[in-house]
Design a protein around this motif. Structure first.
Motif, PDB file in Angstrom:
ATOM      1  N   LYS A 192       8.864  81.608 -80.141  1.00 40.05           N
ATOM      2  CA  LYS A 192       9.659  82.599 -79.468  1.00 40.05           C
ATOM      3  C   LYS A 192      10.487  83.604 -80.484  1.00 40.05           C
ATOM      4  CE  LYS A 192      14.172  83.027 -76.695  1.00 40.05           C
ATOM      5  NZ  LYS A 192      15.193  82.354 -75.864  1.00 40.05           N
ATOM      6  N   MET A 193      10.809  83.210 -81.666  1.00 40.86           N
ATOM      7  CA  MET A 193      11.676  84.009 -82.543  1.00 40.86           C
ATOM      8  C   MET A 193      10.315  85.085 -82.952  1.00 40.86           C
ATOM      9  SD  MET A 193      14.694  83.567 -82.053  1.00 40.86           S
ATOM     10  CE  MET A 193      14.789  84.959 -83.492  1.00 40.86           C
ATOM     11  N   GLU A 194       9.062  84.684 -83.162  1.00 38.73           N
ATOM     12  CA  GLU A 194       8.296  85.538 -83.855  1.00 38.73           C
ATOM     13  C   GLU A 194       8.011  86.561 -82.586  1.00 38.73           C
ATOM     14  OE1 GLU A 194       4.127  84.215 -85.682  1.00 38.73           O
ATOM     15  OE2 GLU A 194       4.062  83.849 -83.518  1.00 38.73           O
ATOM     16  N   GLU A 195       8.112  86.140 -81.194  1.00 38.59           N
ATOM     17  CA  GLU A 195       7.717  87.610 -80.497  1.00 38.59           C
ATOM     18  C   GLU A 195       9.000  88.203 -80.528  1.00 38.59           C
ATOM     19  OE1 GLU A 195       5.943  86.917 -76.607  1.00 38.59           O
ATOM     20  OE2 GLU A 195       5.013  85.269 -77.039  1.00 38.59           O
ATOM     21  N   TYR A 196      10.068  87.503 -80.656  1.00 43.09           N
ATOM     22  CA  TYR A 196      11.484  88.336 -80.526  1.00 43.09           C
ATOM     23  C   TYR A 196      11.603  89.121 -81.556  1.00 43.09           C
ATOM     24  CZ  TYR A 196      15.780  88.433 -77.571  1.00 43.09           C
ATOM     25  OH  TYR A 196      16.881  88.789 -76.867  1.00 43.09           O
ATOM     26  N   ASN A 197      11.533  88.918 -82.860  1.00 43.76           N
ATOM     27  CA  ASN A 197      11.695  89.548 -84.075  1.00 43.76           C
ATOM     28  C   ASN A 197      10.655  90.728 -84.167  1.00 43.76           C
ATOM     29  OD1 ASN A 197      13.825  87.993 -85.083  1.00 43.76           O
ATOM     30  ND2 ASN A 197      12.567  86.477 -86.169  1.00 43.76           N
ATOM     31  N   LYS A 198       9.597  90.512 -83.508  1.00 44.78           N
ATOM     32  CA  LYS A 198       8.657  91.517 -83.709  1.00 44.78           C
ATOM     33  C   LYS A 198       9.061  92.764 -82.658  1.00 44.78           C
ATOM     34  CE  LYS A 198       3.829  89.773 -84.447  1.00 44.78           C
ATOM     35  NZ  LYS A 198       2.725  89.154 -83.449  1.00 44.78           N
ATOM     36  N   GLY A 199       9.579  92.220 -81.560  1.00 41.38           N
ATOM     37  CA  GLY A 199      10.219  93.141 -80.654  1.00 41.38           C
ATOM     38  C   GLY A 199      11.462  93.934 -81.123  1.00 41.38           C
ATOM     39  N   ILE A 200      12.150  93.232 -81.922  1.00 41.60           N
ATOM     40  CA  ILE A 200      13.397  94.175 -82.549  1.00 41.60           C
ATOM     41  C   ILE A 200      12.890  94.924 -83.467  1.00 41.60           C
ATOM     42  CG2 ILE A 200      15.319  93.651 -83.932  1.00 41.60           C
ATOM     43  CD1 ILE A 200      15.945  90.988 -82.332  1.00 41.60           C
ATOM     44  N   ALA A 201      11.671  94.482 -84.488  1.00 40.07           N
ATOM     45  CA  ALA A 201      11.469  95.599 -85.284  1.00 40.07           C
ATOM     46  C   ALA A 201      10.666  96.749 -84.573  1.00 40.07           C
ATOM     47  CB  ALA A 201      10.522  94.783 -86.310  1.00 40.07           C
ATOM     48  N   ASP A 202       9.968  96.387 -83.598  1.00 43.05           N
ATOM     49  CA  ASP A 202       9.178  97.434 -82.811  1.00 43.05           C
ATOM     50  C   ASP A 202       9.308  97.248 -81.446  1.00 43.05           C
ATOM     51  OD1 ASP A 202       7.573  99.362 -81.723  1.00 43.05           O
ATOM     52  OD2 ASP A 202       5.661  98.430 -82.954  1.00 43.05           O
ATOM     53  N   PRO A 203      10.471  97.774 -80.920  1.00 44.18           N
ATOM     54  CA  PRO A 203      10.552  97.491 -79.411  1.00 44.18           C
ATOM     55  C   PRO A 203       9.306  97.608 -78.430  1.00 44.18           C
ATOM     56  CG  PRO A 203      12.298  98.575 -80.249  1.00 44.18           C
ATOM     57  CD  PRO A 203      11.335  98.558 -81.330  1.00 44.18           C
ATOM     58  N   SER A 204       8.752  98.520 -79.008  1.00 43.88           N
ATOM     59  CA  SER A 204       7.198  98.861 -78.106  1.00 43.88           C
ATOM     60  C   SER A 204       6.540  97.547 -77.901  1.00 43.88           C
ATOM     61  CB  SER A 204       6.469 100.036 -78.648  1.00 43.88           C
ATOM     62  OG  SER A 204       5.633  99.576 -79.810  1.00 43.88           O
TER      63      SER A 204
END
Ligand SMILES: O=c1[nH]cnc2c1ncn2[C@@H]1O[C@H](CO)[C@@H](O)[C@H]1O
Ligand SMILES: [Zn+2]
Length: 533
Positions: free
Chosen positions: A77-89
């Motif tokens: 979950k955090m992998e997807e979440y952190n990727k999202g925070i770094a690049d919301p797209s």
């Protein structure tokens, strides 16, 4: 040394105390800016901890094995979440689901959730349960005729018949057999057309919720003649149960209008025959899959009706419940809420239902705050509904929120449906976040997975877990909503206990498989996961 439950109770007490007037006075009187950094941190930590402890699922105590599984799930979950925070797209819940169906298939978190035993699917609309591929398969059944317009380019209606149907209600409509149309348009081309005709995917752009609803109703209407023929409905429903089961549901409650079936010679069968076909296939499915718990019907006619018609629906429900007391167990009114009459108009009729027939009303599936449609939420609660379908508008009604919590009424949250029907765009803004924060009882349902080409429950679980719930929400939340789906089902208490046992066996198996294959799941280079519960 507190157990989690003890902690939960104690924190609940502190929380109540802190949010009471003494605390607000304290904050108001003292100048917090002058507190020492250490005191400020302590206070902040306390408030954060209390907030977290108050969210849905924190009453669950994980076993040692589950704690290990939780690490895997939270890693993903955090992998997807952190990727999202770094690049919301890159964050899937920020998009319309139709734009990300392919990407979701690649998600390892989604994969684990798709294998998770989810308990029951408490809201499934009968006509939108099976995958598009299966619907296309059904168009190969014998005796199927199709009515087209625009020189065979637009499919308007299906009908099973020995002879060419004589129905001329569709202007310019021409009947031909499915074989003829297949020959004329080419099999591959026609199947591609059917894929689009049977689902709303991939059309993202809808100007209004009303336009999205029109699209949904058009599909439902097209399916009418295809599905209302008993041998085909039997196959459809059996396969629907199978698709739900394979997606982790061991129990299903179907909302259906119970329309009358027709025979090859055009005669219509009494509604009891419809119920019998359902029942027969549930029975067959339970024999084939002994760990499947059951399926039941909530009789759900259209809400766009007169008071007199609703009165007749209520009578019908009472009659069917007498004949099928363990199968037709509840009542609801469905269809687009914005265009139906308010529940208030039907209150007198709905109150005639005997106590043992539960109300499971759709309400608050609207964005029109303060209108009579929005107030359906109030009426649903006052009429004694056991659950509320959608309740999208509920966070605008603090008193109703308090009441559902006190009266233990569960909300059937349908994340994907709310988006496709244009109530909200970004999952991070879904009002169910407020339900999670306030520990309001809820279950995840899907609504019409067939029409959005999603899986029966997994896409909704994925969006709720990744997009709606707080970042730190973990396996405790997933376990709570799975258990809730049995707790808030219409099953009698003794059957609930048995159902919980069946769910638990599957759940523990899922936990064990994840533990066994943990290294493979976490290995970055693997795209596909080896687990298969
Ligand atoms: O979200 C919903 N709220 C209320 N009714 C619905 C919803 N989705 C579907 N239906 C109802 O179920 C039938 C089969 O799909 C549709 O015709 C519609 O009336
Ligand atoms: Zn619904």
């Amino acid at each position: 040394m507190f157990s989690m439950i003890r902690c939960y109770v104690v924190f609940g007490q502190i929380r109540r105390h802190l949010t009471g007037s003494a605390f607000t006075q304290l904050i108001g009187q003292s100048n917090l800016r002058k507190s020492t950094p250490a005191d400020f941190r302590k206070l902040r930590e306390l408030v954060c901890t209390l907030e977290r402890f108050g969210t849905l699922g924190n009453d669950i105590e994980l076993t040692n094995k589950e704690i290990e599984v939780n690490d895997v799930i939270m890693y993903l979950k955090m992998e997807e979440y952190n990727k999202g925070i770094a690049d919301p797209s890159q964050f899937v819940p920020g998009y319309h689901i139709f734009e990300r169906l392919g990407k979701i298939k690649e998600s390892r978190l989604f994969f684990l959730l798709s294998k998770m035993p989810k308990g029951g699917a408490l809201k499934a609309h009968s006509r939108s349960m099976c995958s598009t591929d299966f619907l296309i398969k059904l168009t190969y059944e014998k005796h199927l005729w199709v009515c087209t317009t625009d020189n065979g380019c637009r499919l308007r209606s299906f009908h099973f018949s020995q002879e060419k149907p004589t129905d001329t209600r569709i202007e310019g409509g021409e009947w031909q057999t499915m074989e003829q149309l297949r020959d004329y348009r080419g099999e591959e081309n026609l199947n591609r057309h059917l894929q689009n005709a049977f689902s709303m995917y991939p059309m993202v752009e809808k100007t209004t919720s009303a336009a999205a609803w029109q699209h949904l109703m058009k599909i439902s209407l097209l399916l009418d003649g295809l599905l209302r023929y008993p041998p085909v409905w039997g196959k459809y429903f059996y396969n629907a149960l199978k698709e739900f089961y394979e997606d982790g549901a061991q129990y299903v409650e179907v909302r259906t209008r119970l329309k009358r079936f027709y025979c090859l010679d055009g005669t219509k069968l009494p509604v009891q025959e419809t119920v019998k076909v359902y029942q027969e296939h549930v029975q067959r499915f339970k024999e084939d899959y002994p760990d499947f718990i059951d399926a039941r019907i909530i009789y759900s006619p259209q809400r766009r009706a007169t008071v007199e018609e609703v009165g007749k629906f209520v009578n019908m429900c009472i009659e069917l419940n007498k004949e099928f007391p363990k199968f037709v167990v509840g009542f609801d009114l469905i269809g687009q809420e914005d265009v139906g009459d308010p529940l208030l108009n039907f209150a007198g009729e709905l109150q005639r239902l005997p106590a043992h027939i539960g109300l499971y009303l759709h309400a608050g599936q609207t964005n029109w705050y303060g209108t009579h449609v929005d107030e359906n939420l109030i009426d649903a609660v006052l009429l004694g509904t056991k659950r509320i379908g959608h309740a999208y508008a509920i966070t605008k009604h603090p008193l109703v929120l308090q009441l559902v919590k006190k009266l233990d009424i569960a909300i059937e949250v349908c994340p994907v449906c709310s988006q496709v029907l244009q109530l909200g765009a970004d999952y991070r803004n879904h009002p169910a976040a407020c339900l999670i924060a306030n520990d309001i009882p809820f279950v995840i349902s899907s609504g019409n997975p067939s029409f959005w080409r999603t899986s029966p429950l997994s896409h909704d679980f994925y969006m709720a877990f990744l997009g709606i719930a707080p970042m730190y929400t973990d396996l405790k939340f997933l376990k709570r909503i799975s258990k809730n789906s049995i707790k808030y089902s219409s099953l009698p208490d003794e059957e609930k206990a048995l159902a919980m046992t069946k769910w638990k066996i599957k759940w523990e198996k899922w936990v064990d498989i994840i533990l066994k294959t943990k290294d493979q799941i976490l290995a970055k280079e693997t795209d596909t996961c080896p687990t298969d519960a």
